[in-house]
Write an enzyme that holds these catalytic residues in place. Structure first.
Site, PDB file in Angstrom:
ATOM      1  CE  LYS A   1      -4.105   1.963   2.479  1.00  0.00           C
ATOM      2  NZ  LYS A   1      -4.835   1.802   3.629  1.00  0.00           N
TER       3      LYS A   1
ATOM      4  CB  SER B   1      -8.015   3.679   2.397  1.00  0.00           C
ATOM      5  OG  SER B   1      -7.088   3.170   3.438  1.00  0.00           O
TER       6      SER B   1
ATOM      7  CB  SER C   1      -8.196   1.056   5.504  1.00  0.00           C
ATOM      8  OG  SER C   1      -9.086   2.204   5.325  1.00  0.00           O
TER       9      SER C   1
END
Lengths: 497, 98
Positions: free
Chosen positions: A80, A155, A179
């Protein structure tokens, strides 16, 4: 070997260690898969082809010299874009950090590299991890591999989409309000939010420091456990890092047995706002746990209904402070530096140009909640709700070993549907937020497809602080039983891209 | 709890160092009003005798020895700066002419 991108991380590591394939071949197969499908999915913001192949070659060299390889050596991973990577762009999905090349590795990045994990690149995300759909990325949305017109969660939608489209067998997420777990739920993958403090936040670009927690994402429970053990552990560079042994999560995943365990169904997470197909698959998962020998009881956690409002005061409050560092002076974007504007004006112009709407909303909301005259009614009250939620968990875990609930109230919604309706978007994290506020561990894993839309449903398992191993023990048992019932892993039902 | 006005949002934007356009202010005022209305629910339950929780871990003052350790070189530290000069961050004018 046949398609290397279809192997689990455990199988890949075994194949590399035994010489059935090489780390370079594995990396090349995944890079080719990225070339073939990521134009459609848009899971990656940056693919580090050269870095991945260099790391893979290092693993192959180690093996050639007869050195012992770690349990994930040579396994590709999608990282990420919220963790710093030395020499590789880190944007956090924001224009304000476009082109920024960090001069250092996050502790998590360093641990991955030391373990011989091959980092393929950086994945798309909602800007500063604020969102539940990845639509808030300044670099465009990511598609859900089950249906590219739908959101992959957020997210960490880039990480979950990379897994579900076989671009990587492992990924890293961060979970501030869900997330990791919500993207896992809507893509039919596995995601774990470890106990707060289990995984170092050093080099994790901060959103809400008392909630942010990095964690593993994978296609199987065992793979998540293997990754968990690589990234967790005390780090002197993070003062909130827990200085205690990491729970034996790999052992628990291999055990996978719920016989005699007491499991609580959270009463508050059902009813209005929950999609019927989600509730149906969740009830079936609970029935399965009974069949596997667990004792299932209903548990009421009344203050959980206040978790969402408390979260949307606490997280923005911390964000408003954390994001003050983006002042256009030391790194990142600078706008308006033309000798006619003061430093303060340059800061305000830069932040207006560099932050997207959701980030601006949350900074202003946090500034409001912390301002004199409103502090007690908003931030102060939210902190008290946080206490009540922690007490509800403590009472629940006096009676049961783990709690279960649906991970999300609905399956993946269409891209654009909630984009300009913040309150509707926030509801996606209804069931995941309490564990962030209390700091305990939680997992999401697939429990079937909703009959009405054929999209994945996530089962959430919640364990006490530092009892992360229970997630893997229960998750692994559920995964094995469902896979036997379905005849194959759920992801095999996803359309080919 | 009263809602939030456009003027208050403009003030918040200034405090937040966000140079917003008029139409952005209109839009945010409407959305923030709805959000604040929803989050105000925290006022319903928490009573006076409940202590606040600011953090999930009971940690205070985690200390380490104050030792010299390797760190970034000035070149590395300045590599991401929008502007630099003589090994320093170069910033726009902070004080007025006088």
């Amino acid at each position: 070997m046949s398609d290397l991108t279809r192997l689990t991380a455990a199988e890949t590591a075994e194949a590399v260690a035994s010489g059935k394939t090489s780390a370079v071949e594995v990396a090349e197969a995944h890079l080719a898969r990225i070339d073939a499908v990521d134009e459609k999915v848009h899971a990656f913001l940056h693919v580090d082809r050269e870095g991945a192949l260099t790391a893979a070659r290092a693993v192959d060299d180690k093996r050639a010299k007869g050195e012992t390889l770690g349990p994930l050596a040579g396994v590709p991973l999608a990282l990420k874009d919220v963790f710093t990577t030395r020499g590789i762009p880190t944007t956090v999905g924001s224009k304000i950090l476009e082109g920024w090349i960090p001069p250092y590795d996050a502790t998590l990045t360093r641990r991955l590299k030391e373990a011989g994990v091959v980092i393929l690149g950086k994945t798309n995300m909602d800007e500063f991890a604020m969102g539940s759909s990845t639509e808030n990325s300044a670099y465009g949305p990511t598609g859900n591999p089950w249906d590219l017109t739908r959101i992959p969660g957020g997210s960490g939608g880039g990480s979950s989409a990379a897994l579900a489209s076989y671009q990587a067998p492992l990924a890293i997420g961060t979970d501030t309000g869900g997330s990791i777990r919500q993207p896992a739920a809507v893509t039919g993958t596995v995601g774990v939010k470890p106990t707060y403090g289990a995984v170092s936040r050093y080099g994790l670009v901060a959103f809400s420091s008392s909630l942010d927690q990095g964690g593993p994402c994978a296609r199987t429970v065992l793979d998540a456990a293997l990754l968990h053990e690589v990234i967790a552990g005390h780090d002197a560079l993070d003062s909130t890092s827990i200085d205690a042994p990491v729970p034996a999560v790999v052992e628990a995943a291999k055990l996978g047995n719920v016989k005699g365990m007491r499991i609580g169904v959270v009463k508050e997470f059902s009813g209005e706002g929950y999609q019927p197909g989600v509730e149906q698959r969740f009830r079936e998962a609970v029935e399965l746990l009974r069949e596997l020998g667990a004792e299932v009881v209903e548990i009421s956690c009344p203050s959980f209904t206040y978790a969402l409002p408390a979260y949307y005061l606490i997280a923005p409050s911390e964000a408003s402070s954390n994001l003050a560092r983006f002042d256009a002076m030391r790194y990142g974007l600078r706008v308006g530096d033309d000798a006619t504007h003061s430093a303060e004006e340059v800061t305000a112009l830069t932040r207006a140009a560099g932050f997207g709407p959701e980030v601006k909303r949350r900074i202003m909301l946090g500034t409001y909640a912390l301002s004199s005259g409103y502090y007690d009614a908003y931030y102060g009250q939210a902190q008290k709700v946080r206490t009540l939620i922690t007490q509800d968990f403590a009472r629940a875990f006096d009676q049961v070993d783990v709690l279960v609930s649906p991970t999300t109230p609905t399956t993946a919604f269409p891209i654009g549907e909630r984009a300009d309706d913040p309150m509707a978007m926030y509801l996606a994290d209804l069931c995941t937020i309490p564990s962030n506020l209390a700091g305990n561990a939680a997992m999401s894993l697939p429990c079937g497809l909703a009959p009405e839309d054929g999209l994945p449903v996530g089962l959430q398992i919640i364990a006490p602080t530092m009892a992360d191993d229970r997630l893997y023990r229960v998750g692994s048992a559920v995964e094995a039983a469902f896979t036997a019932r379905w005849g194959h892993p759920l992801l095999e039902e996803a359309p080919s891209l | 709890m009263p809602g939030i006005t456009r003027e208050e949002v403009a003030h918040l934007a200034r405090l937040s160092r966000l140079e917003l356009k008029d139409e952005e202010l209109d839009h945010f005022a409407e959305q923030l009003d709805a959000i604040i209305d929803a989050v105000a629910r925290v006022g319903e339950i928490a009573a006076d005798d409940i202590p606040p929780t600011s953090h999930p871990l009971p940690l205070t003052n985690v200390m380490r020895p104050d030792e010299v350790r390797p760190s970034l070189t000035p070149q590395e530290a300045l590599a991401g700066a929008p502007a630099s000069e003589e090994q320093r961050f170069k910033v726009p004018q902070i004080l007025g002419e006088d």
